[in-house]
Design a protein around this motif. Structure first.
Motif, PDB file in Angstrom:
ATOM      1  N   PHE A  16     -10.820   6.706 -14.500  1.00 49.50           N
ATOM      2  CA  PHE A  16     -11.669   7.887 -14.332  1.00 49.50           C
ATOM      3  C   PHE A  16     -10.998   8.939 -13.442  1.00 49.50           C
ATOM      4  CE2 PHE A  16     -14.459   4.301 -15.215  1.00 49.50           C
ATOM      5  CZ  PHE A  16     -15.199   4.779 -16.289  1.00 49.50           C
ATOM      6  N   GLY A  17      -9.719   9.116 -13.688  1.00 49.96           N
ATOM      7  CA  GLY A  17      -8.992  10.154 -12.967  1.00 49.96           C
ATOM      8  C   GLY A  17      -8.781   9.866 -11.498  1.00 49.96           C
TER       9      GLY A  17
ATOM     10  N   LEU B 220       0.830  -1.208   0.000  1.00 51.11           N
ATOM     11  CA  LEU B 220       0.000   0.000   0.000  1.00 51.11           C
ATOM     12  C   LEU B 220       0.860   1.252   0.000  1.00 51.11           C
ATOM     13  CD1 LEU B 220      -2.713   1.469   0.190  1.00 51.11           C
ATOM     14  CD2 LEU B 220      -2.672   1.067   2.671  1.00 51.11           C
ATOM     15  N   HIS B 221       1.899   1.270   0.806  1.00 47.18           N
ATOM     16  CA  HIS B 221       2.789   2.433   0.845  1.00 47.18           C
ATOM     17  C   HIS B 221       3.452   2.666  -0.512  1.00 47.18           C
ATOM     18  CE1 HIS B 221       2.716   3.947   4.926  1.00 47.18           C
ATOM     19  NE2 HIS B 221       2.751   2.724   5.410  1.00 47.18           N
ATOM     20  N   ALA B 222       3.693   1.599  -1.246  1.00 47.09           N
ATOM     21  CA  ALA B 222       4.321   1.721  -2.566  1.00 47.09           C
ATOM     22  C   ALA B 222       3.326   2.141  -3.642  1.00 47.09           C
ATOM     23  CB  ALA B 222       4.982   0.397  -2.955  1.00 47.09           C
ATOM     24  N   HIS B 223       2.019   2.147  -3.285  1.00 47.03           N
ATOM     25  CA  HIS B 223       0.980   2.477  -4.263  1.00 47.03           C
ATOM     26  C   HIS B 223       0.007   3.513  -3.703  1.00 47.03           C
ATOM     27  CE1 HIS B 223       2.483  -1.447  -5.586  1.00 47.03           C
ATOM     28  NE2 HIS B 223       2.074  -1.135  -6.793  1.00 47.03           N
ATOM     29  N   LEU B 224       0.532   4.464  -2.972  1.00 49.96           N
ATOM     30  CA  LEU B 224      -0.352   5.493  -2.423  1.00 49.96           C
ATOM     31  C   LEU B 224      -1.005   6.309  -3.536  1.00 49.96           C
ATOM     32  CD1 LEU B 224       1.761   6.758   0.621  1.00 49.96           C
ATOM     33  CD2 LEU B 224      -0.237   5.248   0.660  1.00 49.96           C
ATOM     34  N   ARG B 225      -0.273   6.528  -4.597  1.00 50.50           N
ATOM     35  CA  ARG B 225      -0.845   7.175  -5.776  1.00 50.50           C
ATOM     36  C   ARG B 225      -1.415   6.090  -6.672  1.00 50.50           C
ATOM     37  NH1 ARG B 225      -1.969  12.663  -6.614  1.00 50.50           N
ATOM     38  NH2 ARG B 225      -1.948  13.174  -8.848  1.00 50.50           N
ATOM     39  N   PRO B 226      -2.739   6.032  -6.872  1.00 48.53           N
ATOM     40  CA  PRO B 226      -3.320   4.954  -7.673  1.00 48.53           C
ATOM     41  C   PRO B 226      -2.699   4.859  -9.055  1.00 48.53           C
ATOM     42  CG  PRO B 226      -5.038   6.171  -6.537  1.00 48.53           C
ATOM     43  CD  PRO B 226      -3.768   6.935  -6.332  1.00 48.53           C
ATOM     44  N   ARG B 227      -2.614   3.634  -9.527  1.00 53.74           N
ATOM     45  CA  ARG B 227      -2.089   3.392 -10.873  1.00 53.74           C
ATOM     46  C   ARG B 227      -2.872   2.245 -11.491  1.00 53.74           C
ATOM     47  NH1 ARG B 227       3.811   1.271  -8.978  1.00 53.74           N
ATOM     48  NH2 ARG B 227       3.545   3.103  -7.637  1.00 53.74           N
ATOM     49  N   GLY B 228      -2.671   2.021 -12.758  1.00 54.13           N
ATOM     50  CA  GLY B 228      -3.366   0.922 -13.414  1.00 54.13           C
ATOM     51  C   GLY B 228      -4.875   1.105 -13.386  1.00 54.13           C
ATOM     52  N   LEU B 229      -5.581   0.007 -13.166  1.00 59.53           N
ATOM     53  CA  LEU B 229      -7.046   0.031 -13.216  1.00 59.53           C
ATOM     54  C   LEU B 229      -7.650   0.908 -12.135  1.00 59.53           C
ATOM     55  CD1 LEU B 229      -7.732  -3.734 -13.965  1.00 59.53           C
ATOM     56  CD2 LEU B 229      -7.957  -1.812 -15.544  1.00 59.53           C
ATOM     57  N   THR B 230      -7.040   0.949 -10.970  1.00 54.95           N
ATOM     58  CA  THR B 230      -7.613   1.750  -9.887  1.00 54.95           C
ATOM     59  C   THR B 230      -7.507   3.243 -10.143  1.00 54.95           C
ATOM     60  OG1 THR B 230      -5.557   1.769  -8.599  1.00 54.95           O
ATOM     61  CG2 THR B 230      -7.098  -0.049  -8.206  1.00 54.95           C
ATOM     62  N   ALA B 231      -6.665   3.621 -11.088  1.00 56.70           N
ATOM     63  CA  ALA B 231      -6.538   5.031 -11.448  1.00 56.70           C
ATOM     64  C   ALA B 231      -7.581   5.456 -12.472  1.00 56.70           C
ATOM     65  CB  ALA B 231      -5.132   5.311 -12.000  1.00 56.70           C
TER      66      ALA B 231
END
Length: 205
Positions: free
Chosen positions: A100-101, A87-98
């Motif tokens: 719709f902005g 989670l700490h490595a993905h605090l900024r959403p990427r991929g599918l979770t990103a």
């Protein structure tokens, strides 16, 4: 703040909260049927590095209704510490979770954060701007089943300037309305209004 910024802020809040949980709390049940805290966190992260092809394979493996469980199962061997590191490595959403902005990560992250907190009896106050945005973004989301649950009803928040729909009113705190829209019958006792019996019946199906 835009949706992506809010999604990142929500994940930072969640990470800080998860860091203080005991091993027993990580194994506690949540408002998500059959999922422990650890499972909910795994679910939230399981789409983080999937591309479109990866998503297609997951749906093929688990069918539509079990795709979420497939993702949880894939991360089942990870410890709470490893999930928190992820989670700490993905605090900024990427991929599918990103998508719709960042709205996907923002809505799912906020709802599941509350799934965990409510089950542990550890409430929080969601920043009003963020809560208002999630309510606005979520109420038409067919993937979560929201349009069907609130069809023919007017939802009115009592703690911020937000409402949606037409018909008999269901009133309550914005967070409780969000969780009701997301299908959590545990919050029904926190709501009121002439439309409540209709909403409660839909949540029990």
């Amino acid at each position: 703040m835009n949706d992506m910024d809010m999604a990142e802020a929500e994940r930072k809040d969640l990470a800080a909260f998860l860091a203080i949980l005991t091993p027993q709390q990580w194994q506690a049940t949540t408002l998500c049927d059959r999922w422990r805290v650890k499972d909910v966190v795994a679910h939230m992260l399981s789409y983080e590095e999937l591309d479109t092809w990866g998503l297609a394979k997951r749906f093929a493996k688990g069918r539509l209704l079990r795709a979420n469980q497939v993702g949880v199962d894939e991360l089942a061997t990870k410890t709470p510490e490893q999930l928190l590191d992820f989670l700490h490595a993905h605090l900024r959403p990427r991929g599918l979770t990103a998508g719709f902005g960042g709205m996907i990560a923002l809505v799912d992250g906020t709802i599941h954060h509350q799934d965990i907190r409510r089950s542990l009896g550890m409430p929080r106050t969601i920043p009003p701007e963020r809560l208002h945005r999630v309510l606005t973004a979520a109420h038409t989301n067919p993937r979560l089943g929201l349009p069907w649950r609130i069809r023919g009803l007017r939802l009115q928040a009592t703690d911020l300037d937000w409402s949606t729909g037409n018909g008999p009113t269901v009133a309550g705190a914005g967070e409780a309305l969000l969780m009701a829209m997301a299908g959590r019958p545990a919050v029904i006792g926190e709501l009121n209004g002439p439309g409540l019996p209709t909403l409660a019946a839909r949540l029990e199906r």
